[in-house]
Design a protein around this motif. Sequence first.
Motif, mmCIF file in Angstrom:
data_model
loop_
_atom_site.group_PDB
_atom_site.id
_atom_site.type_symbol
_atom_site.label_atom_id
_atom_site.label_comp_id
_atom_site.label_asym_id
_atom_site.label_seq_id
_atom_site.Cartn_x
_atom_site.Cartn_y
_atom_site.Cartn_z
ATOM 1 N N GLY A 183 27.554 44.119 50.717
ATOM 2 C CA GLY A 183 28.126 45.171 49.876
ATOM 3 C C GLY A 183 27.942 44.887 48.398
ATOM 4 N N ILE A 184 28.124 43.621 48.001
ATOM 5 C CA ILE A 184 27.946 43.255 46.589
ATOM 6 C C ILE A 184 26.499 43.444 46.161
ATOM 7 C CG2 ILE A 184 28.025 41.324 44.967
ATOM 8 C CD1 ILE A 184 30.417 40.261 46.530
ATOM 9 N N GLU A 185 25.574 43.036 46.998
ATOM 10 C CA GLU A 185 24.154 43.215 46.657
ATOM 11 C C GLU A 185 23.811 44.689 46.528
ATOM 12 O OE1 GLU A 185 22.173 41.118 49.741
ATOM 13 O OE2 GLU A 185 22.340 39.156 48.755
ATOM 14 N N GLY A 186 24.435 45.532 47.367
ATOM 15 C CA GLY A 186 24.203 46.966 47.239
ATOM 16 C C GLY A 186 24.733 47.519 45.934
ATOM 17 N N ILE A 187 25.895 47.031 45.493
ATOM 18 C CA ILE A 187 26.458 47.490 44.220
ATOM 19 C C ILE A 187 25.595 47.025 43.052
ATOM 20 C CG2 ILE A 187 28.432 47.252 42.671
ATOM 21 C CD1 ILE A 187 30.221 47.109 45.139
ATOM 22 N N LEU A 188 25.199 45.739 43.074
ATOM 23 C CA LEU A 188 24.384 45.207 41.983
ATOM 24 C C LEU A 188 23.034 45.898 41.892
ATOM 25 C CD1 LEU A 188 25.101 41.374 42.290
ATOM 26 C CD2 LEU A 188 26.036 42.965 40.613
ATOM 27 N N ALA A 189 22.512 46.345 43.025
ATOM 28 C CA ALA A 189 21.204 47.023 43.016
ATOM 29 C C ALA A 189 21.252 48.340 42.258
ATOM 30 C CB ALA A 189 20.738 47.250 44.448
ATOM 31 N N GLN A 190 22.449 48.883 42.051
ATOM 32 C CA GLN A 190 22.575 50.152 41.340
ATOM 33 C C GLN A 190 22.593 49.974 39.833
ATOM 34 O OE1 GLN A 190 26.090 52.085 42.800
ATOM 35 N NE2 GLN A 190 25.476 51.931 44.956
ATOM 36 N N TYR A 191 22.718 48.729 39.367
ATOM 37 C CA TYR A 191 22.826 48.471 37.929
ATOM 38 C C TYR A 191 21.638 47.638 37.466
ATOM 39 C CZ TYR A 191 27.681 50.006 38.364
ATOM 40 O OH TYR A 191 28.820 50.735 38.593
ATOM 41 N N GLN A 192 21.023 48.090 36.389
ATOM 42 C CA GLN A 192 19.923 47.356 35.767
ATOM 43 C C GLN A 192 20.193 47.245 34.271
ATOM 44 O OE1 GLN A 192 17.248 45.973 37.343
ATOM 45 N NE2 GLN A 192 18.090 46.623 39.312
ATOM 46 N N ILE A 193 19.858 46.094 33.704
ATOM 47 C CA ILE A 193 19.968 45.891 32.253
ATOM 48 C C ILE A 193 18.559 45.903 31.676
ATOM 49 C CG2 ILE A 193 20.742 44.383 30.404
ATOM 50 C CD1 ILE A 193 23.008 45.567 32.006
ATOM 51 N N LEU A 194 18.265 46.927 30.892
ATOM 52 C CA LEU A 194 16.965 47.025 30.219
ATOM 53 C C LEU A 194 17.129 46.441 28.820
ATOM 54 C CD1 LEU A 194 14.034 48.040 30.374
ATOM 55 C CD2 LEU A 194 14.837 50.170 29.330
ATOM 56 N N GLU A 195 16.422 45.370 28.548
ATOM 57 C CA GLU A 195 16.556 44.657 27.280
ATOM 58 C C GLU A 195 15.343 44.907 26.403
ATOM 59 O OE1 GLU A 195 16.534 40.050 26.397
ATOM 60 O OE2 GLU A 195 18.508 40.685 27.128
ATOM 61 N N LEU A 196 15.612 45.366 25.183
ATOM 62 C CA LEU A 196 14.565 45.571 24.174
ATOM 63 C C LEU A 196 14.614 44.384 23.225
ATOM 64 C CD1 LEU A 196 15.120 48.456 25.333
ATOM 65 C CD2 LEU A 196 14.561 49.341 23.082
ATOM 66 N N ARG A 197 13.554 43.594 23.210
ATOM 67 C CA ARG A 197 13.515 42.395 22.369
ATOM 68 C C ARG A 197 12.571 42.618 21.202
ATOM 69 N NH1 ARG A 197 13.507 36.916 26.054
ATOM 70 N NH2 ARG A 197 15.483 37.312 27.084
ATOM 71 N N PHE A 198 13.065 42.227 20.033
ATOM 72 C CA PHE A 198 12.272 42.295 18.816
ATOM 73 C C PHE A 198 11.967 40.873 18.351
ATOM 74 C CE2 PHE A 198 14.786 46.072 19.161
ATOM 75 C CZ PHE A 198 13.968 47.096 18.719
ATOM 76 N N PRO A 199 10.814 40.663 17.721
ATOM 77 C CA PRO A 199 10.510 39.310 17.222
ATOM 78 C C PRO A 199 11.547 38.863 16.208
ATOM 79 C CG PRO A 199 8.551 40.691 17.209
ATOM 80 C CD PRO A 199 9.708 41.601 17.497
ATOM 81 N N MET A 200 11.739 37.568 16.132
ATOM 82 C CA MET A 200 12.716 37.035 15.191
ATOM 83 C C MET A 200 12.254 37.320 13.766
ATOM 84 S SD MET A 200 13.911 33.483 16.953
ATOM 85 C CE MET A 200 15.427 33.539 16.028
ATOM 86 N N GLY A 201 13.210 37.657 12.926
ATOM 87 C CA GLY A 201 12.915 38.029 11.557
ATOM 88 C C GLY A 201 13.123 39.507 11.310
ATOM 89 N N PHE A 202 13.163 40.306 12.387
ATOM 90 C CA PHE A 202 13.419 41.731 12.256
ATOM 91 C C PHE A 202 14.932 41.953 12.166
ATOM 92 C CE2 PHE A 202 9.551 44.196 12.761
ATOM 93 C CZ PHE A 202 8.656 43.232 13.166
ATOM 94 N N GLU A 203 15.337 42.730 11.175
ATOM 95 C CA GLU A 203 16.744 43.104 11.060
ATOM 96 C C GLU A 203 16.928 44.403 11.834
ATOM 97 O OE1 GLU A 203 19.195 41.493 9.799
ATOM 98 O OE2 GLU A 203 18.018 39.816 9.038
ATOM 99 N N VAL A 204 17.695 44.335 12.920
ATOM 100 C CA VAL A 204 17.848 45.480 13.811
ATOM 101 C C VAL A 204 19.302 45.901 13.845
ATOM 102 C CG1 VAL A 204 17.587 46.303 16.166
ATOM 103 C CG2 VAL A 204 15.908 44.750 15.221
ATOM 104 N N ASP A 205 19.554 47.169 13.585
ATOM 105 C CA ASP A 205 20.880 47.740 13.784
ATOM 106 C C ASP A 205 20.987 48.090 15.261
ATOM 107 O OD1 ASP A 205 23.191 49.213 13.917
ATOM 108 O OD2 ASP A 205 22.832 50.299 12.054
#
Length: 706
Positions: A183-205
Motif C-alpha cells: 500500500g505504501i509503495e502504491g501511494i509513493l508511486a503517485q508522487y514525483q518530485i521534479l527538480e530543476l537544478r541550476f549551475p552554482m553562481g546563478f541567483e534564482v528566485d
Amino acid sequence: MLDFFRDGFYKDLVLLLVISIILGAAFSQGVAWAIDTYFGDTLDQMIGEYGEYDLILHIREEAKEAALRELQRIGEQSFPGYKLNETLTIAGQANVFFGLPPQFRTREVLESITSYFGAVPGLNGYTLMAEPSVLIRGVHPGVREELREEIEELKGVSFTVKDGNNLVVLTEKEDDLPQVTAGIEGILAQYQILELRFPMGFEVDTQEVGNKALEILRAQESSASRYANVTSAQYGEDLDAFLKTLVEMRDFLGSYASKVRISPSPGISLSVGERIVLEAVGEMQEELIIEVTGVFGDLAEGMIIQGSPVQSMDRVVQQGYRLLGEGEQGDYIGEVEIENERYRLAYAVDESLRLLAELEELAVQASSAVDNAEAVLTTFQEALMQLEVLQVQMRQLNEGIAKGDAKSSGEQFLVTLLLNGLFQTLAQGVIHTGEESLDSLQNLDIEEMRSSLDGISTQIANVQEIDVAAIMEQIGFVRDTLPDLSDAEIGQSIRLINTYLGGQVIPGERVQLLIQGEAPNEKALEKIFQTELENPYLHTYSTSAGMVSPDARGEIFRILKEVRSIVAGMLAIIFTMIVLALDHAAIFSTLKQLRAGKKARTKRWMRILDPLLLFGGVLGSGLLTSIYYLAKGQIPFFSPVAVAALGFVLGVVLVVFAERFSPVDSMELMAGQSLGLSNVQIMREVVIPPSRPGLLNLLNRFKQQF
C-alpha cells in the motif's frame, strides 16, 4: 545398452536414484538449516528477539558506565517495565538496546526520544528499530504530512513516526507488513518530485521560477492531477552559505592575483581556456603559463597558472606564444601585460605603516611648533605696544623741538638715535616689501592669527588622540594574514572554484515541484524548461517523494536465508558428485566393459553420439536438478538451465572417467557370463560387492545371495 536393464536391474537403479535424491535433499537442506539456525540464534542473542527492543543508543565507550546508570534512572522514572541490554562495542562506540513497555510505544514518545535521553552522558545519537515497521527513507518535507495522513488510513497501520528525513510506519501485526508495504509503495508511486537544478553562481528566485515552471507544466502535461512548488525554505541552506563563501573567495583571489591583459597581434584569435607561455627573461627566473579567461574584442584577459611574475610596481610587458602539447612553444600571439597586484598591495601596506609612524612623530613636532608660534605672537604683540609708546614719545619730542622748549640732554639724544635707527629699519622694510607705510604693522589682526593658531592646535590635538599604534597593529595583522599564495596557486584555486560553481561537482540553486499522478518525461521537459526559462544550463531530475527500505533485522534474516539457499545448492552439487563417483561409476564402468567385448556397431550415428555419454548426462542432470530444488538451493546466477547443464556435464565426466572412479575386472565379467548369469546377477554378485562403498553397495546387501 537397454538390454542390460531389461532383466530387472532397472529396479535397482530406480531405487538407487530415489533414495539418492531423498537423502541428498535431506542432507543439503538439513546442513543449511543448521547453519541458518546457529546464526539466527546468535543474532537473537546480539540484538534481541523480534520486537523486544525499540532503540539502539550509541554511546562513547569511556562514558558507558555513567550512561548505563543514567539509562536505568530514566527507565525507572519514565518507562516502568523497560528493558535494557548492552551489546557490541564497535570502534570505541558502545551500543545499548532499550525496550519500551507497550503502553509507551506511541508516536509522542518515539518522536520525543531526544527530550528523554538527551542528557545521557556520552550519547552520540540513536537508531529507531521499533517493530513491526516499514521504513520510508528520504521523505520530502513538502509532502510529509500529506503522506502521513494517507498512510495512516491503510489497513493494518498503527501510526507513523517522523525520524529525521524518514518516516517509520508501525503496523499492528507482523503479518500486516506485506500488505502495508504494498500500500505504501502504491501511494509513493503517485508522487514525483521534479527538480530543476541550476549551475552554482546563478541567483534564482525559487518562488518566481517555481511559479513559471508550474505554468509550463500545466501547459505541457495534463495527465497529472496536481502540481505544487514544494521548494523548502530550509532546503539547502548550508549549500547556499557554502556557495556564497565560494563566490566571495573567488572574487577575492581574483583581485589578489596578478592582472594579465593580452593584446593579440592582427589576425590572431584567442579562445577561453587556451594557454599562453611567456619566456623567462630579465629578472623572471622561470617561464609563465597563462590561461585565457575572457576575450573582449581585441583584448583578452587571463590568469597565471604556472610560474611567478616579477616583483615590480610597474607594468611588465612581454611577448606571448601559444602553448602546444607536451610543453612545446608555438607561434607568437602578441604582447602580454602583467600587473603584480599582490606586490602592489604588500608595498601599499608597508608604506601605510611607514606613513602612520611618521604621522605620529609629525603630530608631536607640530604641537611644539604651534606652542612656539603662540609665544612668538605674544612677544610680537608686546613689541607693537612698545612701538606705540615710542611713537607717542617721538611725537612729544618733535613738538618740544618745534616749540624750542626742549632741552638737550643725554636721554633725549639717546632716544633720538634709537628712533632714527628704527625709522631706517622700517624704511628699508617698506622698500623691500613694498608696503606703503609703517602703519601696516599696526593693522595686523593679532587676534585672528591667534584664533588660527588655536584651530591648528585643536586639529593637532585631535590627531594625537587617534590611536595610531592600534591602527598600525591591525594593518600589520592584515598584512600578516594575507594569503601566502603564488600566482600559480591562486590560478589553480580559481579554476577549481569555477568547476564547483559550474555545477560539475555539487549542485547549485534548485527548484522542486511536486507532481501527483503519472511520472513526467523529464528529458523532454528539460529542453522545454531550458527554452522557456531561457537558461541552457538548467537540468531536470525526477525522484520519488520517498523510498521504502526494508527493516534492518529483516535484511539480516534475508541475507541469512540467501546464505542458507546458497549452502543448500552447493551441498546438492557436492552430494551429486559423490553419489555419481561412488555408486554410478561402477554401473557405467560395467557397461563400457560389456560394450567393449561385443562387435563394434556399424551405424554412423552411434559413432557420433555415444549412447553411454547421453545416458550419463541425462542421469547426472536429473539427479542434480532433483536434489538441488528439493533442498531449496539457490545460487546467484544459477538458472534452472544452468543447473541442468551442470548435471549433464557431471554425468558425461563420470562416463568418461568411470574406470578410474570404480574399475571393474573384465575377467570376472567374462566368467560370470560363461556361467550363464544374467545381467542383474552379474551386477549383484560380481560387480557391486567389491565396488566402492556407497548407497548402491549398501542396498545390494539385501539382494546378494552369495
